[in-house]
Design a protein around this motif. Sequence first.
Motif, mmCIF file in Angstrom:
data_model
loop_
_atom_site.group_PDB
_atom_site.id
_atom_site.type_symbol
_atom_site.label_atom_id
_atom_site.label_comp_id
_atom_site.label_asym_id
_atom_site.label_seq_id
_atom_site.Cartn_x
_atom_site.Cartn_y
_atom_site.Cartn_z
ATOM 1 N N SER A 25 0.836 -1.192 0.000
ATOM 2 C CA SER A 25 0.000 0.000 0.000
ATOM 3 C C SER A 25 0.878 1.252 0.000
ATOM 4 N N TRP A 68 0.196 3.985 1.318
ATOM 5 C CA TRP A 68 0.103 4.556 2.667
ATOM 6 C C TRP A 68 1.133 3.916 3.587
ATOM 7 N N THR A 120 -4.506 -3.200 6.951
ATOM 8 C CA THR A 120 -5.094 -2.680 5.724
ATOM 9 C C THR A 120 -6.244 -3.583 5.303
ATOM 10 N N TYR A 157 -3.169 2.445 9.797
ATOM 11 C CA TYR A 157 -4.438 1.761 9.547
ATOM 12 C C TYR A 157 -5.068 2.328 8.287
ATOM 13 N N GLU A 158 -5.513 1.431 7.419
ATOM 14 C CA GLU A 158 -6.120 1.839 6.156
ATOM 15 C C GLU A 158 -7.183 0.808 5.789
ATOM 16 N N THR A 159 -8.421 1.263 5.649
ATOM 17 C CA THR A 159 -9.472 0.346 5.224
ATOM 18 C C THR A 159 -10.595 1.112 4.541
ATOM 19 N N ASP A 193 -9.556 10.652 4.299
ATOM 20 C CA ASP A 193 -10.884 10.050 4.277
ATOM 21 C C ASP A 193 -11.514 10.440 2.950
ATOM 22 N N VAL A 199 -11.812 5.149 1.036
ATOM 23 C CA VAL A 199 -10.958 4.630 2.098
ATOM 24 C C VAL A 199 -10.775 5.682 3.188
ATOM 25 N N GLN A 200 -10.370 5.181 4.327
ATOM 26 C CA GLN A 200 -9.967 6.038 5.433
ATOM 27 C C GLN A 200 -8.651 5.472 5.927
ATOM 28 N N ARG A 201 -7.699 6.365 6.194
ATOM 29 C CA ARG A 201 -6.397 5.913 6.646
ATOM 30 C C ARG A 201 -5.807 6.912 7.620
ATOM 31 N N CYS A 220 -2.157 7.644 10.207
ATOM 32 C CA CYS A 220 -0.835 7.384 10.759
ATOM 33 C C CYS A 220 -0.777 8.193 12.048
#
Length: 188
Positions: A7, A9, A91, A114-116, A158, A169-171, A173
Amino acid sequence: MSINPVSPWISRFGGLIPAGLVLDLACGNGRHAAWLAQRGLEVLAVDRNPELLAEIGAPGVATQQVDLENGPPEPLSALFQPQRFSAVVATNYLHRPLFPLILSSMAPQGILLYETFAAGNEQFGKPSSPDFLLQPGELLALLAADRAGNWHVLAFEDGFVEQPKPAMVQRICAVKQAGGLATTLRIG
């Protein structure tokens, strides 16, 4: 075996991860675990699928089969020991009841990557159930609600992405601050 690329990200912020044990949560075929291990990090790759775990085989990556959603509580409590991980990477996975365990398992100065998928993704295909889609700003809200940790958000997004496929997606750090610092939510 075909491994998806890392990814963007994770590759963008993976260099911030301090030494220590990194958890690749719901790792699938281990694309991020292998990438992190190639950078000299010690990685624990966790998934419920033993076939995918068997494919990993990268030096510096230990694997553990755990059903994160329906398994007995003992493996979860053993996995998510307080302040165990220097980073947690996740992810394309969402199981909200795990968030308190994830956040408490982070060591001070640990990095959460986190990324989903997010609300609105149903227009592009799966996942489409609200159970698997973050609501607007939900990752920020989960960190703000963490009474045991103080989080400094380094970056948050987002919205829509075109690659690797069109999706919402929303991610995030974020760094877990040591001591009594106030929670900082800085959109970057």
